[in-house]
Design an enzyme around this catalytic site. Structure first.
Site, PDB file in Angstrom:
ATOM      1  N   ASP A   4       0.892  -1.251   0.147  1.00 43.44           N
ATOM      2  CA  ASP A   4       0.000  -0.020  -0.056  1.00 43.44           C
ATOM      3  C   ASP A   4       0.939   1.357   0.068  1.00 43.44           C
ATOM      4  OD1 ASP A   4      -2.353  -1.458  -0.105  1.00 43.44           O
ATOM      5  OD2 ASP A   4      -2.539  -1.240   2.094  1.00 43.44           O
ATOM      6  N   ASP A  48      -6.901  -1.539  -4.492  1.00 43.62           N
ATOM      7  CA  ASP A  48      -7.952  -1.209  -3.591  1.00 43.62           C
ATOM      8  C   ASP A  48      -8.846  -0.055  -4.302  1.00 43.62           C
ATOM      9  OD1 ASP A  48      -6.742  -2.662  -1.526  1.00 43.62           O
ATOM     10  OD2 ASP A  48      -5.631  -1.138  -0.625  1.00 43.62           O
TER      11      ASP A  48
END
Length: 192
Positions: A147, A165
């Protein structure tokens, strides 16, 4: 939106493209942006070529941060949970369970996609499948998901996320919009 049924002809290649874009973005953040920050000054921070990076486990760099805007940073975070860090327990078997669950959901969504009669629904399912595939690859390779997008306001940071995401979130929104607002209108038109 995807054009005309059957949507699967366009949707599955598009999901594959989203998967590739997700992996390229993760390579770029780790090898081009973060690696120079975390490599000791006496060592060369040479970026690994994309295909070499993709087919090796690569390095798991520590947390790092690059301020881009007053409300946006590029960061290096390893997420052992699902989207936005949900369910990120420290168990060793967690990535394997999340990988299996993700693969089952992707399979169910692929079957649903083949039967989709709406461009909104097909687009949403395509986004979810492509995004989930990108995160599955990370879990298999690293045991965690990369991330790197950090949005924050007044000291509050939204959980770090990535391209996959984003695809999953937009895809779920499109599926909900279709199911809650568009499908009832389609069904109402059919029953008359």
């Amino acid at each position: 939106m995807l054009l005309g049924p059957p949507y699967a002809r366009v949707a599955f290649p598009l999901a594959g493209l989203l998967l590739v874009l997700d992996q390229i973005s993760k390579w770029w953040i780790t090898e081009i942006m973060i690696k120079p920050l975390v490599t000791p000054a006496n060592e060369a921070a040479t970026a690994m070529p994309f295909l070499n990076w993709l087919f090796s486990a690569g390095d798991r760099f520590p947390f790092a941060q690059i301020e881009v805007l007053p409300f946006f940073n590029l960061v290096m975070v390893w997420n052992r949970g699902v989207s936005f860090g949900l369910f990120s327990q420290g168990h060793d078997y967690g990535p394997a369970i999340l990988t299996i669950v993700s693969l089952l959901i992707m399979t169910a969504f692929a079957v649903w996609l083949v039967r989709a009669k709406s461009a909104w629904l097909a687009t949403g399912l395509t986004l979810v499948i492509g995004g989930a595939a990108g995160n599955v690859i990370d879990r298999v390779r690293f045991g965690a998901v990369i991330d790197f997008l950090d949005v924050h306001v007044a000291g509050f940071h939204w959980p770090a996320f990535n391209v996959a995401d984003s695809c999953i979130s937009i895809g779920i929104a499109l599926i909900l919009i279709d199911g809650l607002f568009l499908e009832p209108k389609r069904n109402k038109g059919v029953s008359q």
